[in-house]
Structure formats: C-alpha cells, structure tokens
Design an enzyme around this catalytic site. Structure first.
Site, PDB file in Angstrom:
ATOM      1  N   ASP A  14      42.553 -14.724  47.770  1.00 48.15           N
ATOM      2  CA  ASP A  14      43.147 -14.474  46.449  1.00 48.15           C
ATOM      3  C   ASP A  14      44.494 -13.758  46.535  1.00 48.15           C
ATOM      4  O   ASP A  14      45.229 -13.673  45.550  1.00 48.15           O
ATOM      5  CB  ASP A  14      42.183 -13.652  45.580  1.00 48.15           C
ATOM      6  CG  ASP A  14      40.961 -14.473  45.194  1.00 48.15           C
ATOM      7  OD1 ASP A  14      41.025 -15.715  45.251  1.00 48.15           O
ATOM      8  OD2 ASP A  14      39.938 -13.861  44.839  1.00 48.15           O
ATOM      9  N   SER A  56      33.190 -20.403  51.350  1.00 44.18           N
ATOM     10  CA  SER A  56      33.320 -20.036  49.941  1.00 44.18           C
ATOM     11  C   SER A  56      32.181 -19.117  49.524  1.00 44.18           C
ATOM     12  O   SER A  56      31.009 -19.489  49.597  1.00 44.18           O
ATOM     13  CB  SER A  56      33.303 -21.297  49.066  1.00 44.18           C
ATOM     14  OG  SER A  56      32.928 -20.956  47.748  1.00 44.18           O
ATOM     15  N   ARG A  70      46.740 -14.616  38.888  1.00 43.09           N
ATOM     16  CA  ARG A  70      47.319 -14.150  40.158  1.00 43.09           C
ATOM     17  C   ARG A  70      48.772 -14.618  40.318  1.00 43.09           C
ATOM     18  O   ARG A  70      49.583 -13.946  40.935  1.00 43.09           O
ATOM     19  CB  ARG A  70      46.455 -14.581  41.338  1.00 43.09           C
ATOM     20  CG  ARG A  70      45.039 -14.038  41.217  1.00 43.09           C
ATOM     21  CD  ARG A  70      44.403 -13.591  42.491  1.00 43.09           C
ATOM     22  NE  ARG A  70      43.033 -13.169  42.236  1.00 43.09           N
ATOM     23  CZ  ARG A  70      42.650 -11.942  41.889  1.00 43.09           C
ATOM     24  NH1 ARG A  70      43.533 -10.976  41.773  1.00 43.09           N
ATOM     25  NH2 ARG A  70      41.384 -11.654  41.652  1.00 43.09           N
ATOM     26  N   GLY A 102      35.333 -19.074  37.564  1.00 39.12           N
ATOM     27  CA  GLY A 102      34.593 -19.897  38.528  1.00 39.12           C
ATOM     28  C   GLY A 102      33.395 -19.151  39.083  1.00 39.12           C
ATOM     29  O   GLY A 102      32.331 -19.739  39.318  1.00 39.12           O
ATOM     30  N   LYS A 114      36.456  -7.133  40.706  1.00 42.62           N
ATOM     31  CA  LYS A 114      35.984  -8.224  39.845  1.00 42.62           C
ATOM     32  C   LYS A 114      34.763  -8.906  40.460  1.00 42.62           C
ATOM     33  O   LYS A 114      33.758  -9.137  39.786  1.00 42.62           O
ATOM     34  CB  LYS A 114      37.151  -9.221  39.665  1.00 42.62           C
ATOM     35  CG  LYS A 114      36.808 -10.479  38.916  1.00 42.62           C
ATOM     36  CD  LYS A 114      38.058 -11.193  38.470  1.00 42.62           C
ATOM     37  CE  LYS A 114      38.656 -12.149  39.479  1.00 42.62           C
ATOM     38  NZ  LYS A 114      37.947 -13.417  39.636  1.00 42.62           N
ATOM     39  N   ARG A 132      28.643  -9.691  40.137  1.00 43.55           N
ATOM     40  CA  ARG A 132      27.335  -9.660  40.807  1.00 43.55           C
ATOM     41  C   ARG A 132      26.468  -8.539  40.243  1.00 43.55           C
ATOM     42  O   ARG A 132      25.267  -8.707  40.057  1.00 43.55           O
ATOM     43  CB  ARG A 132      27.543  -9.497  42.317  1.00 43.55           C
ATOM     44  CG  ARG A 132      28.054 -10.821  42.932  1.00 43.55           C
ATOM     45  CD  ARG A 132      28.827 -10.607  44.186  1.00 43.55           C
ATOM     46  NE  ARG A 132      29.157 -11.851  44.871  1.00 43.55           N
ATOM     47  CZ  ARG A 132      30.249 -12.599  44.612  1.00 43.55           C
ATOM     48  NH1 ARG A 132      31.114 -12.223  43.672  1.00 43.55           N
ATOM     49  NH2 ARG A 132      30.467 -13.714  45.279  1.00 43.55           N
TER      50      ARG A 132
HETATM   51  C1  S3P Z   1      35.031 -15.149  44.667  1.00 50.45           C
HETATM   52  C2  S3P Z   1      35.187 -15.984  45.736  1.00 50.45           C
HETATM   53  C3  S3P Z   1      36.445 -16.693  46.030  1.00 50.45           C
HETATM   54  C4  S3P Z   1      37.612 -16.084  45.274  1.00 50.45           C
HETATM   55  C5  S3P Z   1      37.284 -15.822  43.839  1.00 50.45           C
HETATM   56  C6  S3P Z   1      36.128 -14.846  43.731  1.00 50.45           C
HETATM   57  C7  S3P Z   1      33.730 -14.515  44.442  1.00 50.45           C
HETATM   58  O1  S3P Z   1      36.310 -18.040  45.616  1.00 50.45           O
HETATM   59  O2  S3P Z   1      38.728 -16.955  45.360  1.00 50.45           O
HETATM   60  O3  S3P Z   1      38.394 -15.273  43.155  1.00 50.45           O
HETATM   61  O4  S3P Z   1      33.649 -13.546  43.673  1.00 50.45           O
HETATM   62  O5  S3P Z   1      32.762 -14.982  45.042  1.00 50.45           O
HETATM   63  P1  S3P Z   1      35.684 -19.179  46.572  1.00 50.45           P
HETATM   64  O6  S3P Z   1      34.283 -18.859  46.819  1.00 50.45           O
HETATM   65  O7  S3P Z   1      35.852 -20.449  45.768  1.00 50.45           O
HETATM   66  O8  S3P Z   1      36.539 -19.161  47.803  1.00 50.45           O
END
Ligand code: S3P
Length: 427
Positions: free
Chosen positions: A309, A162, A383, A91, A22, A27
């Site tokens: 995750d 993050s 999840r 997110g 994912k 990206r």
């Molecule tokens: C992700 C980064 C993580 C992860 C999310 C996917 C990504 O989040 O928990 O499921 O693709 O960059 P955080 O950057 O908030 O830790």
C-alpha cells in the site's frame, strides 16, 4: 473537493500520534462480532473503510456501541441481514465478510461502490467454492450473492501473496468441518492470524502456511496501534522536505508491514525506531525521521507484500533519490482502488518526474526537481490523493488535487496532522 498544495518552505518538526491501523480495525470489529460476550476495542479507526465493516456487523445483528472505545456485545451468532450489505470502497470488508458469510445458515448479498465493483473477486470465489460455498457474482465481480452452506476444509496453495484472500479462506475455515490449510508464496500481513490466535482459535502458523480448524472465539480487549501505511506519508515528507525532523508515535511495526522501513534504510534515509513494545500481540514503536540525501534501490520479491500500500508514496520518495529505483513483482497494484501503476506513472510524470511504466511496476530516475503547476487526479483512490499531496510539498509550483475527499477512506486526520507537523496548529 479540490486541494491546493504549495511547496513546503518550512521543515516538518515535532511529534504526531499516527491514527489507528485500518487493517487491524477491520479484523477487530469483525472477529469480536463472532465472539460470544463483550469485547472492548481501543483506538478503532475513524476511516470510512473500517466503518463499512462495523455497519455490516451491525446489520448482522451485533450490538456495537461507539464511544471513546468500541464496545461490542455479541451472542456469537450472526443473524440473517434484512437488506444487501454495503462494503463501500473496502476490499477488506468484502473479502473477509464473504469468507464468513459463506459458512452461515442464511443467504446474504455484498455490494460496493463503482471502484470495488471492478475489483477481482474470483481470487476468493475459487477457494471458497472448493470448500463448498455457493457464491454468484457478476463475472467474478461484486455484487456477490452468497447462499450459506456447510463448508469443508481444504488445503489451498495460493499463487498470490494477499492477506485478504488468506483471511477470507481462514475465516471460512473457522466454520468448516475438518482442517483448512492456506499456503501463500510470500508472507502477507498476518494480523488475522495474530488476532484469531489471541481470541482462542485453533490456528497454527508455519512460515507461509497457516492451518486452522473450526473454532469458537473468545471476546477480546485490544488496543489497535497506529497505521504504518498512514505513517508512510509523514516518513516520506520528513525525508524529502529540507531540514525536517519528526517523531511518529505509536506506529504498528509488525514485520509483515515494515517494508517501507527497509526501503528507507536501503535508500540511506535517516530513520530510527524508538521504544519498541508489544501491544495486544502486535509490535509497536515510535519512528524518528530526518531529512536525508537518498539513493535509489530495487524493490521486489518478498518485499512487495510488506509495502504494497506504500508503493505510490514510495514512488514519490524515489523521485527525490539519486539514481534508478526499480519496483517489480507488484502486478497486483493494478487491482487496488485504482490501477496504481498506471495512475502513479501518469500523475507523477505530469508533475515532472522521470518515471516509466512496466507490466509489474515502475522505474524512476532521480533526483528530479518536480515542476508541478498542474491539476492532478486521484482516481477516487485515497492513497493516490495522499501521495500526490506529499509530492506537492516538493514541487516548484502549486498543484491542485481533484477528489481529495477520498483521503477519508483511511485517514480523515491527514491534513490536520500535517498542519501540526508544519506548526500551523498545536498538537
Ligand atoms: C489488506 C491487504 C492488502 C492491502 C489492503 C489491506 C488487508 O490487500 O492492499 O489495503 O487488510 O488484508 P491484498 O490482500 O489484496 O494484497
């Protein structure tokens, strides 16, 4: 949708090819949309989250053909969208797109579903504002109204590991004058750095510090590996359902994502990596897992971003490990699609686990014979839904999971692939 899960009275056996990653799918479609020319992406995810990114790229004027491969034709310049941009539950979409849209010469608005609207966005608004971005929010939450501006590079030290924050700032750095430097306390997943560098960006990595300058991207031809975060449900089920022996093919094994493998090793699980290779700059391999007697371990510090995750399903694993498993330094789990600390503790307790909540994680005492026999909630969190399904396989009594359709956010193939491993359908 409600899902009834029964105790597995047969082992998992055989082979599945785990579906597309994912994080890399987001990206790939976003970066290819920024590159002038034709990009080809093989094995793009079928999850709803990456589809949110794809739809937003289309709304920004990029031509994307969805066939066996994703074909992206872009002139390398995004166009002003006609409407607000819907990030759904994702997110990653919201945070990465905000970095990009902040440096465009038009205004835009990003919004999401109820869960995404509760997630913290101050963590990206703060560094972007230092770069000269103009973003208005609802007290640090979506919807985000972005007035595109000329950005200037910054030297930013984040107190969070993050990948979404890092990627947001690095993508803004692609459009900013001068140099942008991002430093994080522990290394989070580095798919952005790998793909941007594969596409010709001026980017340098020095441990937890990444330096990027304004760049134009070359189109890409990439193949996306399988998602270790999806593989985690099979890894766990294979370890805890008696007599199981499975092979998971084509799993992404980027070291910034393989914390779950380290945990399985610490717990004494029988896990082997076969046929390691490099595909489009990412490490890929097959994983063989067998049913094992497990012991507890401590999960903390720099291991956390490498398995963030997977912590809900690792909690399920820990209920089947002898001794006290401690998860700490994982405070940010409270800011995911649900408060995953609260949700995991509440739902696994209801199944009969000995688990208690701490401020930054949980403590689990195993091994427990889970009773089940209850209706579980997944709090609109994919999840949680998948972790509860795996827990259901070792509960004495059937469980019902409410809202099981949320698995489609990342893993629409979830049930079919479980059915293959149980031998109910042919692979
Ligand atoms: C992700 C980064 C993580 C992860 C999310 C996917 C990504 O989040 O928990 O499921 O693709 O960059 P955080 O950057 O908030 O830790």
């Amino acid at each position: 949708m409600q899902k009834k899960v029964l105790k597995a009275n047969i082992p998992l056996n055989g082979t599945v090819t785990v579906p597309s990653d994912k994080s890399i799918s987001h990206r790939a479609v976003i970066f290819a949309s920024l590159a002038k020319g034709r990009s080809v992406i093989k094995n793009f995810s079928k999850g709803q989250d990456p589809l949110s990114s794809l739809n937003i790229c289309r709304a920004l004027g990029v031509d994307i053909e969805e066939g066996p491969d994703l074909i992206i034709n872009s002139d390398g310049v995004l166009k002003a969208p006609l409407t607000g941009l819907n990030c759904g539950n994702s997110g990653t979409t919201m945070r990465l797109m905000t970095g990009i849209l902040s440096g465009q010469n038009f205004s835009s608005e990003l919004f999401g579903d109820a869960s995404l609207s509760k997630r913290p966005m101050k963590r990206i608004i703060e560094p972007l504002s230092l770069m000269g971005a103009e973003i208005s929010s609802q007290n640090g939450h979506a919807p985000l109204k972005i007035s595109g501006k000329k950005l200037t590079g910054i030297d930013y030290h984040s107190n969070l590991a993050s990948a979404q924050v890092k990627s947001c700032v690095l993508l803004a750095g692609l459009f900013a004058e001068g140099v942008t430097t991002f430093t994080e306390p522990h290394l989070s997943r580095n798919h952005t750095e790998i793909l941007l560098s594969h596409m010709g960006a001026d980017i340098n990595i020095d441990g937890c510090k990444t330096i990027i300058s304004k760049s134009t991207l070359e189109p890409c031809q990439i193949e996306i590996p399988g998602d270790i975060s999806s593989a985690a449900y099979f890894i766990t089920a294979g370890l805890i359902v008696p007599d199981s022996d499975i092979i998971l093919k084509n799993v992404g094994l980027n070291p910034t994502r393989t914390g779950i493998i380290d945990v399985v090793k610490l717990m004494g699980g029988n896990l082997e990596i076969l046929d390691m290779r490099n595909v489009s700059g990412e490490t890929v391999g097959d994983i063989r897992v067998k049913y094992s007697n497990l012991k507890s371990c401590v999960i903390e510090k720099d291991l956390i971003p490498r398995l963030i995750d997977e912590l809900p399903v690792i909690a399920v694993l820990a209920t089947q490990a002898e001794g006290e498993t401690i998860v700490k330094d994982a405070q940010d789990l409270r800011n995911k699609e649900s408060d995953r600390i609260k949700a995991v503790v509440k739902e696994l307790s209801a199944l009969g686990a000995d688990i208690s909540e701490t401020e930054d994680g949980f403590i689990i005492n195993g091994k427990t014979n889970l009773k089940g026999g209850v209706t579980s909630e997944c709090y609109h969190d994919h999840r949680l839904a998948m972790s509860l399904y795996v827990a259901g396989l070792v509960c004495q009594n059937p469980i019902i999971i409410n809202g099981f359709e949320w698995v489609n956010i990342s893993f629409p193939e979830f049930e079919t692939q479980f059915a293959q491993l149980f031998g109910f359908i042919q692979s």
